[in-house]
Structure formats: structure tokens, C-alpha cells
Design a protein around this motif. Structure first.
Motif, PDB file in Angstrom:
ATOM      1  N   UNK A  63       2.316   9.183  -4.996  1.00  0.00           N
ATOM      2  CA  UNK A  63       3.208   8.622  -3.979  1.00  0.00           C
ATOM      3  C   UNK A  63       4.058   7.504  -4.567  1.00  0.00           C
ATOM      4  N   UNK A  64       3.442   6.672  -5.421  1.00  0.00           N
ATOM      5  CA  UNK A  64       4.210   5.604  -6.072  1.00  0.00           C
ATOM      6  C   UNK A  64       5.314   6.162  -6.964  1.00  0.00           C
ATOM      7  N   UNK A  65       5.008   7.219  -7.684  1.00  0.00           N
ATOM      8  CA  UNK A  65       6.014   7.834  -8.550  1.00  0.00           C
ATOM      9  C   UNK A  65       7.171   8.412  -7.727  1.00  0.00           C
ATOM     10  N   UNK A  66       6.849   9.084  -6.615  1.00  0.00           N
ATOM     11  CA  UNK A  66       7.905   9.636  -5.762  1.00  0.00           C
ATOM     12  C   UNK A  66       8.733   8.534  -5.112  1.00  0.00           C
ATOM     13  N   UNK A  67       8.066   7.428  -4.780  1.00  0.00           N
ATOM     14  CA  UNK A  67       8.787   6.329  -4.127  1.00  0.00           C
ATOM     15  C   UNK A  67       9.759   5.660  -5.083  1.00  0.00           C
ATOM     16  N   UNK A 169      17.618   2.025   9.137  1.00  0.00           N
ATOM     17  CA  UNK A 169      17.304   1.414   7.839  1.00  0.00           C
ATOM     18  C   UNK A 169      16.378   2.377   7.104  1.00  0.00           C
ATOM     19  N   UNK A 170      16.951   3.231   6.247  1.00  0.00           N
ATOM     20  CA  UNK A 170      16.196   4.289   5.602  1.00  0.00           C
ATOM     21  C   UNK A 170      15.318   3.788   4.454  1.00  0.00           C
ATOM     22  N   UNK A 171      15.678   2.642   3.871  1.00  0.00           N
ATOM     23  CA  UNK A 171      14.895   2.144   2.731  1.00  0.00           C
ATOM     24  C   UNK A 171      13.492   1.697   3.131  1.00  0.00           C
ATOM     25  N   UNK A 172      13.294   1.411   4.422  1.00  0.00           N
ATOM     26  CA  UNK A 172      11.971   0.980   4.855  1.00  0.00           C
ATOM     27  C   UNK A 172      10.961   2.123   4.745  1.00  0.00           C
ATOM     28  N   UNK A 173      11.464   3.361   4.788  1.00  0.00           N
ATOM     29  CA  UNK A 173      10.558   4.508   4.625  1.00  0.00           C
ATOM     30  C   UNK A 173       9.902   4.491   3.251  1.00  0.00           C
ATOM     31  N   UNK A 174      10.684   4.249   2.210  1.00  0.00           N
ATOM     32  CA  UNK A 174      10.137   4.194   0.855  1.00  0.00           C
ATOM     33  C   UNK A 174       9.248   2.967   0.672  1.00  0.00           C
ATOM     34  N   UNK A 175       9.666   1.831   1.240  1.00  0.00           N
ATOM     35  CA  UNK A 175       8.846   0.617   1.129  1.00  0.00           C
ATOM     36  C   UNK A 175       7.501   0.784   1.826  1.00  0.00           C
ATOM     37  N   UNK A 176       7.521   1.464   2.961  1.00  0.00           N
ATOM     38  CA  UNK A 176       6.259   1.711   3.659  1.00  0.00           C
ATOM     39  C   UNK A 176       5.356   2.652   2.866  1.00  0.00           C
ATOM     40  N   UNK A 177       5.951   3.635   2.190  1.00  0.00           N
ATOM     41  CA  UNK A 177       5.147   4.547   1.371  1.00  0.00           C
ATOM     42  C   UNK A 177       4.498   3.793   0.202  1.00  0.00           C
ATOM     43  N   UNK A 178       5.241   2.878  -0.419  1.00  0.00           N
ATOM     44  CA  UNK A 178       4.679   2.085  -1.510  1.00  0.00           C
ATOM     45  C   UNK A 178       3.536   1.209  -1.004  1.00  0.00           C
ATOM     46  N   UNK A 179       3.706   0.610   0.171  1.00  0.00           N
ATOM     47  CA  UNK A 179       2.659  -0.250   0.739  1.00  0.00           C
ATOM     48  C   UNK A 179       1.390   0.527   1.025  1.00  0.00           C
TER      49      UNK A 179
END
Length: 378
Positions: A63-67, A169-179
Motif C-alpha cells: 500500500x505504501x508503494x502504491x501510495x 480534495x483527492x490527495x487526502x485519499x492517498x494520505x489516508x492510505x499511507x496513514x
């Protein structure tokens, strides 16, 4: 319009798969227990937990790699029914975790060290329990890591859904995945470390103090002189094995001491091996010390030291030692003192005249010449 699957959806499905996989493992272990009770499958449980936690960590790394790739080029995210899927997945996960008693994972979650997420939530839980004391049984001393990671993941998805729908705000999707990936990795890492130590048959850190206390109690038992070569290791979750050597007195009862030692250690060590051996110390024989002295004209040599029973080597005294003359040095004979020993030049061959005695004066008067010679001499 093409909809892109977000990492949150992959994460939710990953949690569901992990929960179902762990339940299948536990049911399989119970089935093995019912079919063949004599088989020791503790190592199978440990290996299953270790493999599960490592698998979840690998999924978090994926998931981190995809994010990271999505951060370079952020696509448009369509939430769809993300909020509904989040609550459905949370409900079934919590229902499975709380209804099915998964003994291996429950033991690991309690015995392993706290994750960074549990430590931060524990500080918040103390403050909450100070206001609402009824929640102390759930939140203290620390929350269940599986329940905590499910609740935190669902809360993160709710925040993501709200920000995307309101502000696009689409970037929050990736930030949430990293979290979520970081929280998952941090929660599973202590469990994988603990199960890995069990696989390596190490001594658990939380039972070292109890083992030291029990060994001190065993050392004070009647007849026990020493406990040495003790070694304890884990066979499975909650199953401890060990061995020890116990040295006892020569007059002690071996079976009685073995029973006492076993009763002290068995409550903590389920598989125990104790070897009892008596003390082999013996007193030295003093018969040779009390033997009569040798007769005159015969030298007496002993082949063994009476105090140590060790053959001793009879060696002559050293050549230059105190109170013993040298082998190659002739003795020095000093001459007897002479009457003129007080004179400093007596050894040079000079003759000393005797002290002349004064002649007695004759009846006719004193000899003046003789008196002058005596005066000059002295």
C-alpha cells in the motif's frame, strides 16, 4: 467515466481477509486438537501467527508503494459507496473479533510489547476514563490492537469520504492510505517479533523475574546445595519448557528432593527435566600424616601427598638456597683467631715485638737509660 479503486478499499478488503484467515487458522487448530490430542501442534500455532503478521506487513508495504506512485500523479477519486462499505466491514470485523475467541492471537496481543499506536491511545484513554470511569475495563490498560486498528482505519476512511465529497480534495485519499498502512505495520510488528522469538525458543522477558524467584526458592530447599545449568525456553504460546541440574548432599533423599523441586517449578514450567546428582566431595585420608617417623639411616619418601592424594615429585633443594650449601662450592674454613688478631697488619707477615716490661730497679738506684727508652717507646 472510469472509477479508480482507492488504496482504502484495498486496505478494507485486506483487513477482512486477515480476520477470516486468522479465524480459519484457529478453527483448524481446534480440529487438529479434537482429532489427535497427543500431537503437539504448539509450534504450528506460533508459525501461523508469525506468517499472518508478516503477510499483513507485506500488504502494508505494498500500500505504501502504491501510495508513493499516486503522489506523483494524483488521479480523480470517486468515492461511490465507500462510506457504506466502511461501516459494513467494521461491523463484521468487530463481530468476528469479539465473538470468536482466537486464543493464539489473544495471547500474542497481550504478551507482546505495545505498539506506538497503543501507547498514544493509552494516554488519551486515561484522560477519558478520568471523566467516564466505566470505560476503564475496555480502554485500560491498553486497547485490543485488532479492535484499535479497525476503529482507526474506519475513522480515517470517514474523514477521507467527507473531505472528498465537500472539498473535492483527492490527495487526502492517498494520505489516508499511507496513514492506515503505517498504523497496520506498527501494530503487527511487535506481534511478529514476539512470535519470532517463540520460534527461536528464547526465554520470554516477562517470566524471567518469576523464574529467578523460583530458582532462589529451590536453592533454599533442604538438601539442595546448588542449582546450575538451568535453561528455559518457549515451546508454544503459554507453554514453557526447561531443564536444570541440582546438586544435593550425600545424605539427602534424591526422590524427595526431586519431588520438591518439581512442585516448585511445574506451575510455571509445563515441560520440566531435572537431573539430580549427589555431591562427590570426600575428606582427605590422614593415615600417612600420622605414620611413625622413619628409622635412622633410612630415607623416607612418599609417593603421594597425604592431603591431596596427588603424586608428589621428590626434588633436591636448589643449588643456591638458604640454609643449604651449594653442590659445587667448597666450604670456606676460617683460621682460628691468633693472639695478634686485633693488630691490622698481622696478616702481612710483620712480626710484632712483645711489650717490654720495665726492669725492676736495683737496690743501688734507678737505671736512667732504661727509663728513657721506655718513655720513647710509649
Amino acid at each position: 467515466m472510469v472509477s479508480i479503486r482507492s488504496p482504502e478499499q484495498i486496505e478494507v478488503k485486506g483487513h477482512a481477509v486477515f480476520t477470516q484467515y486468522s479465524c480459519c487458522i484457529y478453527r483448524g487448530c481446534n480440529h487438529v486438537t479434537c482429532v489427535c490430542c497427543l500431537c503437539r501442534f504448539e509450534r504450528l500455532e506460533v508459525l501461523s501467527v508469525f506468517a499472518s503478521t508478516v503477510l499483513v506487513q507485506l500488504g502494508a508495504l505494498f500500500i505504501l508503494k502504491e501510495s508513493v506512485e499516486r503522489f506523483m500523479e494524483q488521479p480523480e477519486v470517486h468515492t461511490g459507496r465507500l462510506l457504506v462499505g466502511t461501516f459494513v466491514a467494521l461491523f463484521f470485523n468487530l463481530l468476528t473479533l469479539l465473538s470468536v475467541r482466537n486464543k493464539p492471537f489473544s495471547y500474542v496481543s497481550e504478551a507482546a510489547s505495545s505498539s506506538w499506536l497503543q501507547e498514544h491511545v493509552a494516554d488519551l484513554s486515561r484522560s477519558v476514563c478520568g471523566v467516564v470511569p466505566g470505560l476503564s475495563s475496555i480502554l485500560l490498560p491498553r486497547m485490543n490492537p485488532f479492535v484499535l486498528i479497525n476503529v482507526c482505519g474506519a475513522l480515517s476512511l470517514c474523514i477521507t469520504y467527507t473531505l472528498i465529497e465537500t472539498n473535492n480534495y483527492n490527495a487526502v485519499d492517498t494520505a489516508s492510505a499511507v496513514t492506515i498502512a503505517l498504523m497496520t505495520f506498527g501494530t503487527m510488528y511487535p506481534m511478529s517479533v514476539y512470535s519470532g522469538k517463540v520460534l527461536l525458543q528464547t526465554t520470554p522477558s516477562h517470566v524471567i523475574g518469576q523464574l529467578d524467584k523460583l530458582l532462589r526458592e529451590v536453592s533454599t530447599l533442604d538438601g539442595v546445595l546448588e542449582v546450575r545449568n538451568e535453561h528455559f525456553w518457549t515451546v508454544g504460546f503459554g507453554s514453557l519448557a526447561g531443564s536444570a541440574h541440582v546438586r544435593i548432599r550425600r545424605d539427602a533423599n534424591e526422590q524427595l528432593v526431586l519431588a520438591h523441586v518439581t512442585n516448585r517449578l511445574l506451575p510455571l514450567v509445563s515441560t520440566l527435566t531435572v537431573q539430580i546428582f549427589k555431591d562427590d566431595w570426600t575428606r582427605p585420608l590422614l593415615t600417612s600424616v600420622l605414620a611413625p617417623p622413619p628409622s635412622e639411616g633410612h630415607a623416607h619418601f612418599s609417593d603421594a601427598d597425604p592431603l591431596t592424594s596427588t603424586p608428589s615429585k621428590q626434588t633436591p633443594p636448589p643449588e643456591f638456597s638458604f640454609h643449604t650449601p651449594g653442590r659445587n662450592v667448597a666450604p670456606v674454613v676460617f683460621p682460628a683467631p691468633s693472639p695478634h688478631a686485633h693488630r691490622p697488619y698481622a696478616g702481612l707477615g710483620l712480626s710484632y715485638l712483645g711489650v717490654p716490661t720495665a726492669p725492676r730497679p736495683g737496690p743501688g738506684g734507678d737505671n736512667i737509660f732504661t727509663n728513657i727508652l721506655l718513655f720513647l717507646y710509649y
